[in-house]
Every structure is written in structure tokens, then in C-alpha cells.
Design a protein around this motif. Sequence first.
Motif, PDB file in Angstrom:
ATOM      1  N   ASN A   1      27.463  34.691  44.008  1.00  0.00           N
ATOM      2  CA  ASN A   1      27.330  34.451  45.448  1.00  0.00           C
ATOM      3  C   ASN A   1      28.333  33.404  45.928  1.00  0.00           C
ATOM      4  OD1 ASN A   1      26.309  32.162  44.291  1.00  0.00           O
ATOM      5  ND2 ASN A   1      24.302  32.251  45.286  1.00  0.00           N
ATOM      6  N   CYS A   2      29.360  33.134  45.120  1.00  0.00           N
ATOM      7  CA  CYS A   2      30.298  32.068  45.483  1.00  0.00           C
ATOM      8  C   CYS A   2      31.749  32.550  45.465  1.00  0.00           C
ATOM      9  CB  CYS A   2      30.108  30.853  44.564  1.00  0.00           C
ATOM     10  SG  CYS A   2      29.951  31.250  42.804  1.00  0.00           S
ATOM     11  N   TRP A   3      31.976  33.742  45.994  1.00  0.00           N
ATOM     12  CA  TRP A   3      33.341  34.230  46.140  1.00  0.00           C
ATOM     13  C   TRP A   3      34.057  33.432  47.228  1.00  0.00           C
ATOM     14  CZ3 TRP A   3      33.590  40.313  46.025  1.00  0.00           C
ATOM     15  CH2 TRP A   3      32.992  40.781  44.840  1.00  0.00           C
ATOM     16  N   GLY A   4      35.371  33.302  47.067  1.00  0.00           N
ATOM     17  CA  GLY A   4      36.184  32.718  48.122  1.00  0.00           C
ATOM     18  C   GLY A   4      36.437  33.717  49.231  1.00  0.00           C
ATOM     19  N   PRO A   5      36.930  33.270  50.385  1.00  0.00           N
ATOM     20  CA  PRO A   5      37.130  34.173  51.534  1.00  0.00           C
ATOM     21  C   PRO A   5      38.134  35.286  51.262  1.00  0.00           C
ATOM     22  CG  PRO A   5      38.154  32.032  51.917  1.00  0.00           C
ATOM     23  CD  PRO A   5      37.316  31.883  50.698  1.00  0.00           C
ATOM     24  N   ASN A   6      39.031  35.088  50.310  1.00  0.00           N
ATOM     25  CA  ASN A   6      40.046  36.101  50.018  1.00  0.00           C
ATOM     26  C   ASN A   6      39.830  36.799  48.676  1.00  0.00           C
ATOM     27  OD1 ASN A   6      41.540  35.471  52.423  1.00  0.00           O
ATOM     28  ND2 ASN A   6      42.356  33.662  51.373  1.00  0.00           N
ATOM     29  N   ASP A   7      38.691  36.532  48.026  1.00  0.00           N
ATOM     30  CA  ASP A   7      38.431  37.138  46.718  1.00  0.00           C
ATOM     31  C   ASP A   7      38.080  38.612  46.857  1.00  0.00           C
ATOM     32  OD1 ASP A   7      38.902  34.860  45.286  1.00  0.00           O
ATOM     33  OD2 ASP A   7      36.797  34.254  45.156  1.00  0.00           O
ATOM     34  N   LYS A   8      38.649  39.407  45.978  1.00  0.00           N
ATOM     35  CA  LYS A   8      38.326  40.823  45.887  1.00  0.00           C
ATOM     36  C   LYS A   8      38.233  41.198  44.410  1.00  0.00           C
ATOM     37  CE  LYS A   8      40.566  42.209  50.222  1.00  0.00           C
ATOM     38  NZ  LYS A   8      41.598  43.084  50.850  1.00  0.00           N
ATOM     39  N   PHE A   9      37.168  41.910  44.053  1.00  0.00           N
ATOM     40  CA  PHE A   9      36.979  42.339  42.670  1.00  0.00           C
ATOM     41  C   PHE A   9      36.582  43.804  42.656  1.00  0.00           C
ATOM     42  CE2 PHE A   9      35.957  37.808  42.839  1.00  0.00           C
ATOM     43  CZ  PHE A   9      36.790  37.308  41.855  1.00  0.00           C
ATOM     44  N   GLN A  10      36.903  44.479  41.544  1.00  0.00           N
ATOM     45  CA  GLN A  10      36.544  45.884  41.419  1.00  0.00           C
ATOM     46  C   GLN A  10      36.120  46.186  39.986  1.00  0.00           C
ATOM     47  OE1 GLN A  10      40.199  47.767  42.662  1.00  0.00           O
ATOM     48  NE2 GLN A  10      40.983  47.894  40.569  1.00  0.00           N
ATOM     49  N   ALA A  11      35.324  47.243  39.849  1.00  0.00           N
ATOM     50  CA  ALA A  11      34.888  47.704  38.533  1.00  0.00           C
ATOM     51  C   ALA A  11      35.995  48.557  37.935  1.00  0.00           C
ATOM     52  CB  ALA A  11      33.599  48.505  38.662  1.00  0.00           C
ATOM     53  N   GLU A  12      36.433  48.202  36.730  1.00  0.00           N
ATOM     54  CA  GLU A  12      37.564  48.897  36.116  1.00  0.00           C
ATOM     55  C   GLU A  12      37.125  49.903  35.050  1.00  0.00           C
ATOM     56  OE1 GLU A  12      40.804  48.978  36.494  1.00  0.00           O
ATOM     57  OE2 GLU A  12      40.960  47.562  38.157  1.00  0.00           O
ATOM     58  N   SER A  13      36.314  49.461  34.094  1.00  0.00           N
ATOM     59  CA  SER A  13      35.972  50.340  32.979  1.00  0.00           C
ATOM     60  C   SER A  13      34.693  49.882  32.314  1.00  0.00           C
ATOM     61  CB  SER A  13      37.107  50.376  31.949  1.00  0.00           C
ATOM     62  OG  SER A  13      37.286  49.090  31.365  1.00  0.00           O
ATOM     63  N   MET A  14      34.177  50.733  31.452  1.00  0.00           N
ATOM     64  CA  MET A  14      32.978  50.443  30.679  1.00  0.00           C
ATOM     65  C   MET A  14      33.271  50.719  29.205  1.00  0.00           C
ATOM     66  SD  MET A  14      29.343  52.418  30.799  1.00  0.00           S
ATOM     67  CE  MET A  14      28.156  52.259  29.478  1.00  0.00           C
ATOM     68  N   GLN A  15      32.810  49.847  28.325  1.00  0.00           N
ATOM     69  CA  GLN A  15      32.997  50.030  26.890  1.00  0.00           C
ATOM     70  C   GLN A  15      31.638  50.275  26.241  1.00  0.00           C
ATOM     71  OE1 GLN A  15      33.899  46.744  23.933  1.00  0.00           O
ATOM     72  NE2 GLN A  15      35.930  47.690  24.055  1.00  0.00           N
ATOM     73  N   TYR A  16      31.560  51.315  25.399  1.00  0.00           N
ATOM     74  CA  TYR A  16      30.306  51.621  24.723  1.00  0.00           C
ATOM     75  C   TYR A  16      30.601  52.445  23.477  1.00  0.00           C
ATOM     76  CZ  TYR A  16      30.357  56.483  26.420  1.00  0.00           C
ATOM     77  OH  TYR A  16      30.676  57.799  26.655  1.00  0.00           O
ATOM     78  N   ASN A  17      29.577  52.673  22.667  1.00  0.00           N
ATOM     79  CA  ASN A  17      29.717  53.566  21.528  1.00  0.00           C
ATOM     80  C   ASN A  17      28.445  54.362  21.326  1.00  0.00           C
ATOM     81  OD1 ASN A  17      27.860  51.912  20.207  1.00  0.00           O
ATOM     82  ND2 ASN A  17      29.379  50.927  18.908  1.00  0.00           N
TER      83      ASN A  17
END
Length: 295
Positions: free
Chosen positions: A186-202
Amino acid sequence: VIKGQSAVKIRFLFEGDLYFWLIDDVTIISLPSNDLSISSAFYTPASYGQPKSQICGDLFSFSGTASNIGSKNQSDIVFKGEILDLAGKVLFADSSSIGELTTTDVDSPLTTVNTFDPGPLDIGKYYIRWSVYSKNNTDFNFRDNMIRDSFEVTDFQYQRESRVTGGSRAGGGAAYTYGCLYKTSNCWGPNDKFQAESMQYNIGAGSATTLAGFNNTIYLFKVNSDIADDWSNFERSGGISNTGITMLGITDFTFTNQANYQFVDVPLKDIDDNSIPLEPNTRYFVMVETADQSS
């Protein structure tokens, strides 16, 4: 029950299948006067590993249960929670005082008042230590007065456990889905952007030499904002059609020459094969679906 008896028999009972057993070096001792034990501790991080950008605001609280397993009541008890780095340096500590634990107190709940925000921590591995002791007496067995566990601040990766700890499957080859829950900060900066890239599993598929041709469907769901923090209004049925979640991504993955339990990285994409932007202070389910194998 046996105090003062002139002849006492002690019986050992084994419950198990297919394995033999033996008992060696049994010693009967008097119950120690002063012996506290911490019997459980609440693992407070939301996940074992959380990205540096997302762990802030995941306030750690410290709680557990303790027992008095000695023969005398214990007074002036201290319950302590600490955060340590790999070198053992204490980065944070908080404690609470308990007036007394009697000889009949078993698994008594203990907690501290203050919380710890891991946001300022650098990338790396850290430890949580819970301990209980009496200010007045030396404990008979100090080894069970402390529990320690670890967590990590990562660069980009969420991690539910420190390593593979187990698995799950449906009986009879029925379809099933296995997943994990993660939360953004809940503490992103005003210009922060993040995205989901990949998942690792077996996965494992019995005695097969490789997993060639085996298929999974990968999902990413967002937990809707109207779902309470304690999940009290979350409908626990409906599967991927649950009204409390929104599907953001779906990816089909077919194994080629991977061996059983070999990790794979699968991209997380939306239905148009685009990357999936994340939102602050939001919970997400990432899930792996295995098709019906009964036929």
C-alpha cells in the motif's frame, strides 16, 4: 498418579505400519522446578519471499503460545519477538510481560504490542525469533524457550515457501487446481508501475520419463476490493467463476522434455497475450489447473 507407589510399570505403545522400532536409553528423572516452553509461534510475514517494492506495509506482529512444564509456578515472564539479519544482529525487538504461568498453564497465548514494518530492509534473508523466559529463574531446558524462522526480501519475486515443501493432487485422476495468494503493498510512489511477468512451478506425473505433452492452464485472479480483509464475505465455492475474484490472465502451457519436478517459468498474460498491470494494496491468486486425467 504414580507418586509413592512401590512398583510401577511403564508401557511404550507404537502406532504405525510396516516399520520396526526400538527404544534405548530411557531415563526417569524428577520433574524440574523451572521449565518454560514456547510451544508455537505465528509466522507473521504474508509470504516467505516478497519483493523489496511490495513488502512495505506488511506489518509484522509477534504472537505465540507458551507452557509451564515444570513443577513450580513461574512469575515475571517475558515474551519477546525479534528481527535479526544473517549475522545475528538484532534489527528490531519488542516484548511483553506476563505476571504468572502456573503448572496448569498449557499453550497460553502470548503477544507483543508493537509491529515491525519490513519496508526499510535491504534485499536479503532475515530471521524472526520468538522467545519466552522468566526473570526470576534459570530455565531447566533453554533449548525449547525459543523458535526461529526466516523470510526474504527479494528483488522481483514472490515466494510462498523457502523451498518445495510438499504437493497435492486429486484422487482418481480428477481435475484439480493448486494456487497461492499474494498481496501488493500500500506504499507505492506516485509514478510506480508494476506488472505480473511469470510464474515458476513444477509437477510430477508418476513414473513418466518426461512430462512431454502434459498440459496445465495458468490463471491470475484479482481478489475484488469489496472482499473483507478477514475473508468473511468471500464465497468459498464456484471455482474460477467465484464472484469474489476477477480473472486477469489465462495461459496454456504444454510440457516438452522436462523431467518430473523440474521447475518451469510460464509467462503470465491476459487473453490478448499482453502483460498484466498490478494495482497497489490488492490481493492476487495465481493458480495452476490440471485437466481431468481419469480417462
